[in-house]
Motif scaffolding. Structure first.
Motif, PDB file in Angstrom:
ATOM      1  N   THR A 109       2.181   9.866   3.862  1.00 17.43           N
ATOM      2  CA  THR A 109       2.615  10.035   2.474  1.00 17.43           C
ATOM      3  C   THR A 109       2.158  11.377   1.904  1.00 17.43           C
ATOM      4  O   THR A 109       2.886  11.983   1.113  1.00 17.43           O
ATOM      5  N   GLN A 110       1.020  11.868   2.318  1.00 17.07           N
ATOM      6  CA  GLN A 110       0.535  13.136   1.782  1.00 17.07           C
ATOM      7  C   GLN A 110       1.339  14.318   2.287  1.00 17.07           C
ATOM      8  O   GLN A 110       1.471  15.319   1.581  1.00 17.07           O
TER       9      GLN A 110
ATOM     10  N   SER B 281       0.830  -1.210   0.000  1.00 18.53           N
ATOM     11  CA  SER B 281       0.000   0.000   0.000  1.00 18.53           C
ATOM     12  C   SER B 281       0.858   1.251   0.000  1.00 18.53           C
ATOM     13  O   SER B 281       0.526   2.241  -0.648  1.00 18.53           O
ATOM     14  N   LEU B 282       1.962   1.188   0.726  1.00 19.00           N
ATOM     15  CA  LEU B 282       2.850   2.341   0.781  1.00 19.00           C
ATOM     16  C   LEU B 282       3.455   2.636  -0.588  1.00 19.00           C
ATOM     17  O   LEU B 282       3.507   3.793  -1.023  1.00 19.00           O
TER      18      LEU B 282
ATOM     19  N   SER C  29      -5.581   5.746   7.427  1.00 20.92           N
ATOM     20  CA  SER C  29      -5.470   7.205   7.509  1.00 20.92           C
ATOM     21  C   SER C  29      -4.081   7.644   7.934  1.00 20.92           C
ATOM     22  O   SER C  29      -3.560   8.639   7.420  1.00 20.92           O
ATOM     23  N   SER C  30      -3.472   6.918   8.849  1.00 12.16           N
ATOM     24  CA  SER C  30      -2.132   7.316   9.292  1.00 12.16           C
ATOM     25  C   SER C  30      -1.098   7.103   8.192  1.00 12.16           C
ATOM     26  O   SER C  30      -0.210   7.935   8.001  1.00 12.16           O
ATOM     27  N   VAL C  31      -1.204   6.011   7.447  1.00 13.67           N
ATOM     28  CA  VAL C  31      -0.282   5.789   6.330  1.00 13.67           C
ATOM     29  C   VAL C  31      -0.525   6.818   5.235  1.00 13.67           C
ATOM     30  O   VAL C  31       0.419   7.394   4.675  1.00 13.67           O
TER      31      VAL C  31
ATOM     32  N   VAL D 257       1.087   6.455  -7.027  1.00 12.14           N
ATOM     33  CA  VAL D 257      -0.094   7.226  -7.446  1.00 12.14           C
ATOM     34  C   VAL D 257       0.085   8.706  -7.123  1.00 12.14           C
ATOM     35  O   VAL D 257      -0.203   9.580  -7.951  1.00 12.14           O
ATOM     36  N   SER D 258       0.589   9.002  -5.930  1.00 11.22           N
ATOM     37  CA  SER D 258       0.796  10.405  -5.558  1.00 11.22           C
ATOM     38  C   SER D 258       1.857  11.062  -6.418  1.00 11.22           C
ATOM     39  O   SER D 258       1.688  12.204  -6.863  1.00 11.22           O
TER      40      SER D 258
END
Length: 128
Positions: free
Chosen positions: A112-113, A22-23, A106-108, A29-30
């Protein structure tokens, strides 16, 4: 109840850090979305003042695209390995599983955001 949720959050965060799927998905994607926006802004010759006004909408778009892919991926591992069946059979209620998934994802996503908001701000020459 809070102890069970904390254990589930710890389990989900441990899996995220161990597998990193996921990371990596959030990162790709980001990064792709941020690069598309920055290249589009540079090629369209948008003035800096307008870019600063558009920056929050760019960040929300990156957040929504990355978040939707992260949510889809967060439950996939539990369903593939049937770990969710063990959690449900242990007596854990559905809302506790949901809260733990929400908090871990949400924390991950937030971590990243923060990184990508800095990258996009630097790429677009936007100051906080």
């Amino acid at each position: 109840m809070m102890r069970r949720i904390a254990l589930l959050v710890a389990k989900d965060l441990y899996l995220e850090l161990r597998l990193r799927e996921s990371l990596i998905l959030l990162f790709v994607v980001s990064l792709a979305t941020a690069l598309i926006f920055s290249i589009g802004v540079e090629l369209s010759f948008i003035p800096r003042g307008v870019t600063q006004k558009l920056f929050p909408s760019f960040m929300w778009t990156v957040f929504v695209l990355a978040g939707s892919s992260a949510i889809a991926r967060s439950c996939e591992y539990d369903f593939e390995t049937r770990a969710i069946d063990s959690v449900i059979q242990s007596g854990t209620k559905a809302h506790e599983v949901y809260l733990a998934k929400w908090f871990a994802t949400s924390s991950v996503l937030a971590s990243t955001q923060v990184v990508f908001s800095c990258i996009l701000a630097a790429r677009l020459n936007v100051q906080f």
